[in-house]
Design a protein around this motif. Structure first.
Motif, PDB file in Angstrom:
ATOM      1  N   LEU A  12      42.231   8.384  40.137  1.00  0.00           N
ATOM      2  CA  LEU A  12      40.775   8.454  40.280  1.00  0.00           C
ATOM      3  C   LEU A  12      40.350   7.387  41.272  1.00  0.00           C
ATOM      4  CD1 LEU A  12      38.160   9.759  39.074  1.00  0.00           C
ATOM      5  CD2 LEU A  12      38.129   7.872  37.446  1.00  0.00           C
ATOM      6  N   SER A  13      39.610   7.801  42.290  1.00  0.00           N
ATOM      7  CA  SER A  13      39.138   6.833  43.286  1.00  0.00           C
ATOM      8  C   SER A  13      38.091   5.922  42.635  1.00  0.00           C
ATOM      9  CB  SER A  13      38.518   7.606  44.454  1.00  0.00           C
ATOM     10  OG  SER A  13      37.692   6.778  45.215  1.00  0.00           O
ATOM     11  N   VAL A  14      38.213   4.615  42.882  1.00  0.00           N
ATOM     12  CA  VAL A  14      37.207   3.667  42.367  1.00  0.00           C
ATOM     13  C   VAL A  14      36.193   3.419  43.477  1.00  0.00           C
ATOM     14  CG1 VAL A  14      36.804   1.371  41.416  1.00  0.00           C
ATOM     15  CG2 VAL A  14      38.921   2.596  40.836  1.00  0.00           C
ATOM     16  N   SER A  15      34.942   3.782  43.211  1.00  0.00           N
ATOM     17  CA  SER A  15      33.890   3.667  44.221  1.00  0.00           C
ATOM     18  C   SER A  15      33.322   2.259  44.273  1.00  0.00           C
ATOM     19  CB  SER A  15      32.747   4.621  43.882  1.00  0.00           C
ATOM     20  OG  SER A  15      33.172   5.950  43.965  1.00  0.00           O
ATOM     21  N   MET A  16      32.589   2.019  45.344  1.00  0.00           N
ATOM     22  CA  MET A  16      31.865   0.771  45.474  1.00  0.00           C
ATOM     23  C   MET A  16      30.393   1.084  45.219  1.00  0.00           C
ATOM     24  SD  MET A  16      32.448  -1.660  48.733  1.00  0.00           S
ATOM     25  CE  MET A  16      34.143  -2.061  48.479  1.00  0.00           C
ATOM     26  N   THR A  17      29.699   0.189  44.541  1.00  0.00           N
ATOM     27  CA  THR A  17      28.260   0.423  44.326  1.00  0.00           C
ATOM     28  C   THR A  17      27.471  -0.872  44.341  1.00  0.00           C
ATOM     29  OG1 THR A  17      26.584   1.418  42.885  1.00  0.00           O
ATOM     30  CG2 THR A  17      28.415   0.353  41.781  1.00  0.00           C
ATOM     31  N   THR A  18      26.185  -0.726  44.689  1.00  0.00           N
ATOM     32  CA  THR A  18      25.282  -1.883  44.649  1.00  0.00           C
ATOM     33  C   THR A  18      24.498  -1.905  43.338  1.00  0.00           C
ATOM     34  OG1 THR A  18      23.531  -0.625  45.725  1.00  0.00           O
ATOM     35  CG2 THR A  18      24.992  -1.896  47.159  1.00  0.00           C
ATOM     36  N   ARG A  19      24.720  -0.922  42.444  1.00  0.00           N
ATOM     37  CA  ARG A  19      23.962  -0.987  41.190  1.00  0.00           C
ATOM     38  C   ARG A  19      24.578  -2.052  40.270  1.00  0.00           C
ATOM     39  NH1 ARG A  19      26.461   0.752  36.758  1.00  0.00           N
ATOM     40  NH2 ARG A  19      27.351   2.844  36.571  1.00  0.00           N
ATOM     41  N   GLU A  20      23.762  -2.530  39.338  1.00  0.00           N
ATOM     42  CA  GLU A  20      24.222  -3.543  38.379  1.00  0.00           C
ATOM     43  C   GLU A  20      25.228  -2.915  37.421  1.00  0.00           C
ATOM     44  OE1 GLU A  20      23.323  -6.853  37.991  1.00  0.00           O
ATOM     45  OE2 GLU A  20      22.433  -6.548  39.965  1.00  0.00           O
ATOM     46  N   PRO A  21      26.245  -3.683  37.000  1.00  0.00           N
ATOM     47  CA  PRO A  21      27.172  -3.129  36.008  1.00  0.00           C
ATOM     48  C   PRO A  21      26.447  -2.862  34.692  1.00  0.00           C
ATOM     49  CG  PRO A  21      27.960  -5.260  36.847  1.00  0.00           C
ATOM     50  CD  PRO A  21      26.597  -5.027  37.425  1.00  0.00           C
ATOM     51  N   TYR A  43      33.888   0.485  38.838  1.00  0.00           N
ATOM     52  CA  TYR A  43      33.391   0.417  40.218  1.00  0.00           C
ATOM     53  C   TYR A  43      33.798  -0.930  40.787  1.00  0.00           C
ATOM     54  CZ  TYR A  43      29.964   4.266  39.626  1.00  0.00           C
ATOM     55  OH  TYR A  43      29.347   5.480  39.432  1.00  0.00           O
ATOM     56  N   TYR A  44      33.682  -1.065  42.110  1.00  0.00           N
ATOM     57  CA  TYR A  44      33.617  -2.381  42.726  1.00  0.00           C
ATOM     58  C   TYR A  44      32.132  -2.666  42.863  1.00  0.00           C
ATOM     59  CZ  TYR A  44      38.503  -1.521  43.828  1.00  0.00           C
ATOM     60  OH  TYR A  44      39.837  -1.229  43.738  1.00  0.00           O
ATOM     61  N   PHE A  45      31.644  -3.648  42.124  1.00  0.00           N
ATOM     62  CA  PHE A  45      30.213  -3.978  42.163  1.00  0.00           C
ATOM     63  C   PHE A  45      29.984  -4.992  43.274  1.00  0.00           C
ATOM     64  CE2 PHE A  45      31.052  -2.549  37.812  1.00  0.00           C
ATOM     65  CZ  PHE A  45      30.062  -1.582  37.674  1.00  0.00           C
ATOM     66  N   VAL A  46      29.162  -4.623  44.243  1.00  0.00           N
ATOM     67  CA  VAL A  46      28.964  -5.487  45.409  1.00  0.00           C
ATOM     68  C   VAL A  46      27.470  -5.645  45.722  1.00  0.00           C
ATOM     69  CG1 VAL A  46      31.192  -4.877  46.475  1.00  0.00           C
ATOM     70  CG2 VAL A  46      29.152  -3.529  47.028  1.00  0.00           C
ATOM     71  N   SER A  47      27.181  -6.626  46.582  1.00  0.00           N
ATOM     72  CA  SER A  47      25.793  -6.845  47.021  1.00  0.00           C
ATOM     73  C   SER A  47      25.464  -5.846  48.140  1.00  0.00           C
ATOM     74  CB  SER A  47      25.642  -8.268  47.548  1.00  0.00           C
ATOM     75  OG  SER A  47      26.446  -8.407  48.703  1.00  0.00           O
ATOM     76  N   ASP A  48      24.175  -5.759  48.492  1.00  0.00           N
ATOM     77  CA  ASP A  48      23.767  -4.896  49.611  1.00  0.00           C
ATOM     78  C   ASP A  48      24.475  -5.314  50.898  1.00  0.00           C
ATOM     79  OD1 ASP A  48      22.050  -3.397  48.063  1.00  0.00           O
ATOM     80  OD2 ASP A  48      20.298  -4.619  48.517  1.00  0.00           O
ATOM     81  N   ASP A  49      24.600  -6.641  51.113  1.00  0.00           N
ATOM     82  CA  ASP A  49      25.244  -7.136  52.347  1.00  0.00           C
ATOM     83  C   ASP A  49      26.721  -6.741  52.402  1.00  0.00           C
ATOM     84  OD1 ASP A  49      22.936  -8.212  53.217  1.00  0.00           O
ATOM     85  OD2 ASP A  49      23.434 -10.300  52.720  1.00  0.00           O
ATOM     86  N   GLU A  50      27.387  -6.885  51.268  1.00  0.00           N
ATOM     87  CA  GLU A  50      28.814  -6.515  51.238  1.00  0.00           C
ATOM     88  C   GLU A  50      28.991  -5.017  51.495  1.00  0.00           C
ATOM     89  OE1 GLU A  50      30.961  -9.461  48.060  1.00  0.00           O
ATOM     90  OE2 GLU A  50      29.213  -8.361  47.341  1.00  0.00           O
ATOM     91  N   CYS A  65      23.027   7.143  49.215  1.00  0.00           N
ATOM     92  CA  CYS A  65      22.072   6.468  48.334  1.00  0.00           C
ATOM     93  C   CYS A  65      21.816   7.436  47.182  1.00  0.00           C
ATOM     94  CB  CYS A  65      20.791   6.157  49.096  1.00  0.00           C
ATOM     95  SG  CYS A  65      19.571   5.407  48.023  1.00  0.00           S
ATOM     96  N   VAL A  66      22.202   7.041  45.980  1.00  0.00           N
ATOM     97  CA  VAL A  66      22.075   7.932  44.826  1.00  0.00           C
ATOM     98  C   VAL A  66      21.202   7.239  43.783  1.00  0.00           C
ATOM     99  CG1 VAL A  66      23.356   9.386  43.202  1.00  0.00           C
ATOM    100  CG2 VAL A  66      24.509   8.547  45.243  1.00  0.00           C
ATOM    101  N   TYR A  67      20.129   7.903  43.379  1.00  0.00           N
ATOM    102  CA  TYR A  67      19.220   7.332  42.382  1.00  0.00           C
ATOM    103  C   TYR A  67      18.883   5.876  42.728  1.00  0.00           C
ATOM    104  CZ  TYR A  67      21.695  11.142  39.936  1.00  0.00           C
ATOM    105  OH  TYR A  67      22.304  12.329  39.594  1.00  0.00           O
ATOM    106  N   ARG A  68      18.574   5.640  43.986  1.00  0.00           N
ATOM    107  CA  ARG A  68      18.073   4.343  44.491  1.00  0.00           C
ATOM    108  C   ARG A  68      19.128   3.246  44.647  1.00  0.00           C
ATOM    109  NH1 ARG A  68      12.794   4.439  40.959  1.00  0.00           N
ATOM    110  NH2 ARG A  68      11.652   6.036  42.072  1.00  0.00           N
ATOM    111  N   HIS A  69      20.401   3.561  44.478  1.00  0.00           N
ATOM    112  CA  HIS A  69      21.444   2.564  44.744  1.00  0.00           C
ATOM    113  C   HIS A  69      22.459   3.169  45.707  1.00  0.00           C
ATOM    114  CE1 HIS A  69      20.013  -0.196  41.697  1.00  0.00           C
ATOM    115  NE2 HIS A  69      19.893   0.837  40.880  1.00  0.00           N
TER     116      HIS A  69
END
Ligand code: ADP
Ligand code: 5GP
Length: 191
Positions: free
Chosen positions: A33-42, A52-59, A74-78
């Motif tokens: 299963l591919s692990v995605s990156m997201t800017t949403r909070e865990p 997920y890999y939880f990252v900042s907007d800059d990252e 951009c999905v549901y605002r993240h």
């Protein structure tokens, strides 16, 4: 060596994609299963690098600039994105990969990798979808309403998919996805 197959499992939030993918992955060593990156909070209980890999907007922006995503949206605002290298290297090694992503991501992958297998997971009804998102208990009311309002639009894309599985009874849905994957693996390719 034969390359792995790319399976894209998609559909509205709360339809059961994660639950189905977890079952398939746990029973099968040849699928990753591919692990995605997201800017949403865990959410509570989610682990960085596992869910997920939880990252900042800059990252996240940096990975876009480095062309490090196979797709992102951009999905549901993240922001959410599929790290490219991890997926491509698995496919090269002959390992099948599942992407559990939203419908925008699925349509982007379809343009780049039409040889992928696209599976839509459909809820039995919008009422049941609401019930599932609410009883999952992980999202606030505003987020729930946003996800439900997107669901109808997302269902309008079903015809773009190779397969549609209604997730009513979970065991039956898992069995159907499992069978689709088996059949697609055994399909003869003439290109
Ligand atoms: P998604 O990954 O599509 O957002 P989840 O896998 O998180 O959805 O499922 C949403 C909720 O619905 C979870 O609480 C899950 O346990 C529940 N669920 C999943 N499949 C079924 C099903 N067939 N019947 C009833 N509840 C289900
Ligand atoms: P959640 O916040 O509930 O974990 O996920 C929200 C939505 O984002 C889900 O529909 C999920 O499938 C989707 N998603 C997760 N990872 C990715 C990704 O890498 N790319 C895209 N396009 N969508 C993703």
């Amino acid at each position: 060596m034969k390359k792995g197959k790319l399976f894209v499992i998609s559909g509205p939030s709360g339809t059961g994609k994660g639950t189905i993918c977890e079952r398939i992955i746990n029973e099968n060593d040849d699928v990753a299963l591919s692990v995605s990156m997201t800017t949403r909070e865990p959410r509570e209980g989610e682990i960085d690098g596992v869910n997920y890999y939880f990252v900042s907007d800059d990252e996240f922006r940096k990975v876009i600039d480095e062309d490090g995503f196979l797709e992102y949206a951009c999905v549901y605002r993240h922001s959410y994105g599929t790290p490219k290298q991890a997926v491509l290297s698995k496919l090269e090694q002959g390992i099948d990969v599942i992407l559990e992503i939203d419908t925008q991501g699925a349509m982007n992958i379809k343009k780049k990798y039409p040889e992928g297998v696209f599976i839509f997971i459909k809820p039995p009804s919008l009422q049941e979808l609401r019930h599932r998102i609410e009883s999952r208990g992980k999202d606030d009311q505003e987020t729930i309403e946003l996800r439900l309002s997107e669901a109808e639009k997302e269902m309008g894309l079903i015809d773009e998919y190779d397969h549609c599985v209604v997730n009513d009874d979970l065991d039956e849905a898992v069995e159907k996805v499992r069978n689709i994957m088996k059949e697609e693996k055994n399909a003869v390719s003439c290109n």
